[in-house]
Design a protein around this motif. Sequence first.
Motif, PDB file in Angstrom:
ATOM      1  N   VAL A 212       0.791  -1.078  -0.040  1.00  0.00           N
ATOM      2  CA  VAL A 212      -0.021  -0.099   0.013  1.00  0.00           C
ATOM      3  C   VAL A 212       0.866   1.364   0.059  1.00  0.00           C
ATOM      4  CG1 VAL A 212      -1.771   1.175   1.312  1.00  0.00           C
ATOM      5  CG2 VAL A 212      -1.933  -1.102   0.921  1.00  0.00           C
ATOM      6  N   GLU A 213       1.873   1.400   0.740  1.00  0.00           N
ATOM      7  CA  GLU A 213       2.521   2.334   0.932  1.00  0.00           C
ATOM      8  C   GLU A 213       3.900   2.635   0.016  1.00  0.00           C
ATOM      9  OE1 GLU A 213       1.529   4.828   2.804  1.00  0.00           O
ATOM     10  OE2 GLU A 213      -0.232   3.765   3.884  1.00  0.00           O
ATOM     11  N   ASP A 214       4.679   1.651   0.122  1.00  0.00           N
ATOM     12  CA  ASP A 214       5.994   1.643  -0.674  1.00  0.00           C
ATOM     13  C   ASP A 214       5.605   1.335  -2.304  1.00  0.00           C
ATOM     14  OD1 ASP A 214       7.537   2.148   1.753  1.00  0.00           O
ATOM     15  OD2 ASP A 214       7.181   0.053   2.310  1.00  0.00           O
ATOM     16  N   LEU A 215       4.864   0.397  -2.424  1.00  0.00           N
ATOM     17  CA  LEU A 215       4.541   0.132  -4.062  1.00  0.00           C
ATOM     18  C   LEU A 215       3.558   0.959  -4.499  1.00  0.00           C
ATOM     19  CD1 LEU A 215       5.120  -3.804  -3.784  1.00  0.00           C
ATOM     20  CD2 LEU A 215       7.046  -1.974  -4.423  1.00  0.00           C
ATOM     21  N   ASP A 216       2.939   1.989  -3.588  1.00  0.00           N
ATOM     22  CA  ASP A 216       1.929   2.841  -4.494  1.00  0.00           C
ATOM     23  C   ASP A 216       0.758   2.024  -4.819  1.00  0.00           C
ATOM     24  OD1 ASP A 216       0.946   5.221  -4.917  1.00  0.00           O
ATOM     25  OD2 ASP A 216       1.990   5.389  -6.788  1.00  0.00           O
ATOM     26  N   TYR A 217       0.042   1.172  -4.086  1.00  0.00           N
ATOM     27  CA  TYR A 217      -1.203   0.844  -4.315  1.00  0.00           C
ATOM     28  C   TYR A 217      -2.211   2.213  -4.585  1.00  0.00           C
ATOM     29  CZ  TYR A 217      -5.730  -1.401  -3.899  1.00  0.00           C
ATOM     30  OH  TYR A 217      -6.989  -1.712  -4.278  1.00  0.00           O
ATOM     31  N   ARG A 218      -2.812   2.098  -6.006  1.00  0.00           N
ATOM     32  CA  ARG A 218      -3.616   3.099  -6.326  1.00  0.00           C
ATOM     33  C   ARG A 218      -4.696   2.705  -7.249  1.00  0.00           C
ATOM     34  NH1 ARG A 218       1.219   2.550  -8.722  1.00  0.00           N
ATOM     35  NH2 ARG A 218       1.505   2.990 -10.749  1.00  0.00           N
ATOM     36  N   THR A 219      -5.813   3.248  -7.209  1.00  0.00           N
ATOM     37  CA  THR A 219      -6.957   2.836  -7.855  1.00  0.00           C
ATOM     38  C   THR A 219      -6.863   3.402  -9.412  1.00  0.00           C
ATOM     39  OG1 THR A 219      -8.195   4.694  -7.216  1.00  0.00           O
ATOM     40  CG2 THR A 219      -8.690   2.574  -5.939  1.00  0.00           C
ATOM     41  N   VAL A 220      -7.459   2.812 -10.207  1.00  0.00           N
ATOM     42  CA  VAL A 220      -7.424   3.364 -11.559  1.00  0.00           C
ATOM     43  C   VAL A 220      -8.876   3.055 -11.981  1.00  0.00           C
ATOM     44  CG1 VAL A 220      -5.066   2.932 -12.359  1.00  0.00           C
ATOM     45  CG2 VAL A 220      -6.662   0.960 -12.503  1.00  0.00           C
ATOM     46  N   ASN A 221      -9.301   3.460 -13.352  1.00  0.00           N
ATOM     47  CA  ASN A 221     -10.653   3.349 -13.756  1.00  0.00           C
ATOM     48  C   ASN A 221     -11.296   2.045 -13.660  1.00  0.00           C
ATOM     49  OD1 ASN A 221     -10.519   5.973 -14.321  1.00  0.00           O
ATOM     50  ND2 ASN A 221      -9.915   5.802 -16.734  1.00  0.00           N
ATOM     51  N   ASP A 222     -10.706   0.947 -13.667  1.00  0.00           N
ATOM     52  CA  ASP A 222     -11.221  -0.452 -13.733  1.00  0.00           C
ATOM     53  C   ASP A 222     -10.645  -1.377 -12.623  1.00  0.00           C
ATOM     54  OD1 ASP A 222      -8.599  -0.638 -14.941  1.00  0.00           O
ATOM     55  OD2 ASP A 222      -9.168  -1.936 -16.558  1.00  0.00           O
ATOM     56  N   GLY A 223      -9.885  -0.761 -11.485  1.00  0.00           N
ATOM     57  CA  GLY A 223      -9.532  -1.430 -10.718  1.00  0.00           C
ATOM     58  C   GLY A 223      -8.282  -0.850  -9.789  1.00  0.00           C
ATOM     59  N   ALA A 224      -7.181  -1.512  -9.365  1.00  0.00           N
ATOM     60  CA  ALA A 224      -6.019  -0.745  -8.975  1.00  0.00           C
ATOM     61  C   ALA A 224      -4.608  -1.487  -9.423  1.00  0.00           C
ATOM     62  CB  ALA A 224      -6.277  -1.280  -7.398  1.00  0.00           C
ATOM     63  N   VAL A 225      -3.562  -0.766  -9.280  1.00  0.00           N
ATOM     64  CA  VAL A 225      -2.568  -1.457  -9.798  1.00  0.00           C
ATOM     65  C   VAL A 225      -1.332  -0.889  -8.677  1.00  0.00           C
ATOM     66  CG1 VAL A 225      -2.954  -0.782 -12.204  1.00  0.00           C
ATOM     67  CG2 VAL A 225      -1.799   1.147 -10.900  1.00  0.00           C
ATOM     68  N   ILE A 226      -0.212  -1.551  -8.739  1.00  0.00           N
ATOM     69  CA  ILE A 226       0.946  -1.422  -7.747  1.00  0.00           C
ATOM     70  C   ILE A 226       1.954  -1.449  -8.493  1.00  0.00           C
ATOM     71  CG2 ILE A 226      -0.200  -2.541  -5.691  1.00  0.00           C
ATOM     72  CD1 ILE A 226       1.316  -5.079  -6.450  1.00  0.00           C
ATOM     73  N   ASN A 227       3.298  -1.082  -8.078  1.00  0.00           N
ATOM     74  CA  ASN A 227       4.610  -1.207  -8.795  1.00  0.00           C
ATOM     75  C   ASN A 227       5.028  -2.358  -8.567  1.00  0.00           C
ATOM     76  OD1 ASN A 227       4.144   1.582  -9.505  1.00  0.00           O
ATOM     77  ND2 ASN A 227       5.326   2.638  -7.886  1.00  0.00           N
ATOM     78  N   TYR A 228       5.951  -2.661  -9.585  1.00  0.00           N
ATOM     79  CA  TYR A 228       6.978  -3.893  -9.289  1.00  0.00           C
ATOM     80  C   TYR A 228       7.810  -3.770  -7.915  1.00  0.00           C
ATOM     81  CZ  TYR A 228       9.878  -7.836 -10.876  1.00  0.00           C
ATOM     82  OH  TYR A 228      10.593  -8.954 -11.057  1.00  0.00           O
ATOM     83  N   HIS A 229       8.782  -2.610  -8.152  1.00  0.00           N
ATOM     84  CA  HIS A 229       9.610  -2.425  -7.016  1.00  0.00           C
ATOM     85  C   HIS A 229       9.671  -1.023  -7.118  1.00  0.00           C
ATOM     86  CE1 HIS A 229      12.554  -1.716 -10.267  1.00  0.00           C
ATOM     87  NE2 HIS A 229      12.097  -2.965 -10.789  1.00  0.00           N
ATOM     88  N   LEU A 230      10.736  -0.320  -5.811  1.00  0.00           N
ATOM     89  CA  LEU A 230      10.756   1.058  -5.752  1.00  0.00           C
ATOM     90  C   LEU A 230      11.210   1.813  -6.836  1.00  0.00           C
ATOM     91  CD1 LEU A 230      10.080  -0.411  -2.865  1.00  0.00           C
ATOM     92  CD2 LEU A 230      11.014   1.809  -2.019  1.00  0.00           C
ATOM     93  N   ASN A 231      12.135   1.072  -7.724  1.00  0.00           N
ATOM     94  CA  ASN A 231      12.491   1.874  -8.878  1.00  0.00           C
ATOM     95  C   ASN A 231      11.988   1.692  -9.992  1.00  0.00           C
ATOM     96  OD1 ASN A 231      15.128   2.776  -7.480  1.00  0.00           O
ATOM     97  ND2 ASN A 231      15.828   0.568  -7.525  1.00  0.00           N
ATOM     98  N   HIS A 232      10.649   1.580  -9.987  1.00  0.00           N
ATOM     99  CA  HIS A 232       9.775   1.272 -11.222  1.00  0.00           C
ATOM    100  C   HIS A 232       9.075   2.434 -11.459  1.00  0.00           C
ATOM    101  CE1 HIS A 232       6.533  -0.856 -13.756  1.00  0.00           C
ATOM    102  NE2 HIS A 232       7.641  -1.872 -13.767  1.00  0.00           N
ATOM    103  N   SER A 233       9.164   2.703 -12.823  1.00  0.00           N
ATOM    104  CA  SER A 233       8.312   3.870 -13.240  1.00  0.00           C
ATOM    105  C   SER A 233       6.744   3.739 -13.135  1.00  0.00           C
ATOM    106  CB  SER A 233       8.723   4.399 -14.787  1.00  0.00           C
ATOM    107  OG  SER A 233       7.874   5.221 -15.413  1.00  0.00           O
TER     108      SER A 233
END
Length: 434
Positions: A212-233
Amino acid sequence: MTQRISTQTAETSATNDEQHLIEVLRETLTYAREREYRGWDYGDGMSSRLLRMLPVDNRWLNIFVQELAKRPPINVRPLLLVEQRRNYKGTSLFAMANLNTARLLGEIEWNSTDRIDMESVVKNGEAADTTEQVDYKREAYQLNEWLIANRSVGYSGFCGGHNHKIQHIDGKGLPNDPDIVSTSYAVKSLLSARGLDPMYPSIAQTAEQFIVEDLDYRTVNDGAVINYHLNHSSDIYTINAGAIGARMLIDLYAYFEKESYRRRAQQIFDHIVGLQTDLGGWMYRDPSSSSHLSMDNHHNGFVIESLLRYRAVTGSDRYEETIDRALSFYRETLFDPSGAPNWDENKTYPRDIHASAQGILVFTYAGDLDFARRILAWTLDQLYAGNGRFYYRKHRLYTTRITLMRWCQAWMAYAISEYLTALHEPRSSVPTSR
């Protein structure tokens, strides 16, 4: 009478085959244990002592050495003085494989969550060198303790990553730079080993905050996404990593029954389902142009396995059509009828050991044990060197006879142990519960 003899012969053959697989599993674990679970890894070129001796730190030189260690058909890592280390994800896989082996050999009762007195086990002395005298409970316990001791620190929750630097085009990862894939398997291992230490689940539970915090769990139009790792765009989404993160949340939900875990996992899956191609598979990244990989074998396997886990835990048919299409694509396009893994939707070679292992896992979890066994048989015939050692890849004209501790050994030990476990203990709808 003829039918009875035929049936008895088939049963005897199955028993002998299963015993052979148990011996291969034990030999594979012996190979790793004798080396303290250390070895070469897929992307370990940056651990070259020669590279570190150079007076410059150049991104393109780093990438050159990293690829030089990875690509040749022979192992040049000794020439580059690449260090052999434990891999974090590999250690998780070895821990689970050892725990499964303990159950298969009767050291632990099936489905037991009783507390095992590990203090007395550890005090019994060092494990013997021969496989016949190995205490697999003790191995699993010590490997899980290593995961906790070597987790990445300074983050919002429990997490871990590769134990060497990796040079990315857009930046360099530090050792133990945590990622969701490595973290997910460590969480899975700690939850499965809850009988070895009752504190393991509570440690694993904190990994939700890493998502939730470090991999930036965030909602999008059809659900949610997270980053693979901290250096991920944040402009690039690694689809299989998101699926594995959702699977981790479902693993936590299966144990703690906290609704927010299921809800967040479902939101991630909803988005991933929308990225399924017309063929039934998934590209490696979204947008697809951001990676040289397309619908490669083992990354598609990760997505399918994660969706199967959601179905098994929740009992929901929410993704049934997606799973059916994905399994059909996976079996008919990414595998040969012989059980040999194809590279992706367009290329047959190289046939990779990781794809074999993931295929065994996916079809085991899907309940297609016959096809899982077919993949296993092909792998033992084509990529097994004997004495517990597996090779990396088979090309059209040659085989890359390199053994990577995580990529080859850990994945195959875990896959074989899960397949054998499925033969002995059919999966319940919620195999991880309090």
